[in-house]
Write a protein that holds these residues in place. Structure first.
Motif: not given
Lengths: 112, 110
Positions: A33, A35, A43, A45, A98-103, B32, B34, B36, B44, B46, B49, B96, B98, B100
């Motif tokens: 992704y 941003y 932030l 998208f 739909g999963s957790k995002l890691f930046f 769900y 989250m 950050y 950012p 996480l 969650y 899906y 995100l 913010f």
């Protein structure tokens, strides 16, 4: 360390120029992704790729484009740069939708 | 209408205080949520969650979801100067991706 690598960390360029930002996702993550973060817009998208295919588009300008390569790294191309494009650009990755995002740590772009 | 709204603050509290951060969201279908944390000029990370209504605790952090009110909260107990950062709530928007919140900047004074 999130495992997401972005280069370069800083970029200073002039109006009208073109730049390329690079992102390597975490090992095993198929989604990338992009941003944009600015003081007044927060932030935002831009675009998502999943396993090489464009998956979702946000408020990405026509002057901006991205792609994800077979090795899953991604590049964001910004052209005809304007002063207002100055911002922090973040790449994030996730295993799937739909999963957790890691930046990543971001690329600070300054257009002068 | 924005998918998620967050009071940008800023918020300044003394060390040891409880920090309370809130967001509201628009789509009742969200499953769900989250939180950050973003330190100055960093990406950012996480923090929490949560998948359903109710509370989730992780150390000094508690995330709370109230689906009936479409309200999500983050509480930080015994706040420390190292908690000084911007906190962003996030919800899954269309496709899906995100979305913010604007982020709330928190300063914990020693």
């Amino acid at each position: 360390d999130s495992g997401v690598t972005q280069t370069p960390k800083h970029l200073i360029t002039a109006t009208g120029q073109r730049v390329t930002l690079r992102c390597s996702p975490r090992s095993g993550d198929l989604s990338v992704y992009w941003y944009q973060q600015s003081l007044d817009q927060g932030l935002q998208f831009l675009i998502q790729y999943y396993n090489g295919e464009e998956r979702a588009k946000g408020n990405i300008l026509e002057r901006f484009s991205a792609q994800q390569f077979p090795d899953l790294h991604s590049e964001l191309n910004l052209s005809s740069l304007e002063l207002g494009d100055s911002a922090l650009y973040f790449c994030a990755s996730s295993v799937g939708d739909g999963s957790k995002l890691f930046f990543g740590s971001g690329t600070q772009l300054s257009v002068l | 209408q924005k998918e998620v709204e967050q009071d940008p603050g800023p918020l300044s509290v003394p060390e040891g205080a409880i920090v309370s951060l809130n967001c509201t969201y628009s789509n009742s279908a969200f499953q769900y949520f989250m939180w950050y944390r973003q330190y100055s000029r960093k990406g950012p990370e996480l923090l929490m969650y949560t998948y359903s209504s109710g509370n989730k605790e992780d150390g000094r952090f508690t995330a709370q979801v109230d689906k009936s009110s479409k309200y999500i909260s983050l509480f930080i107990r015994d706040s420390q100067p190292s908690d000084s950062a911007t906190y962003l709530c996030a919800v899954p928007g269309s496709d899906y991706k995100l979305s913010f919140g604007a982020g709330t900047t928190v300063t914990v004074r020693a």
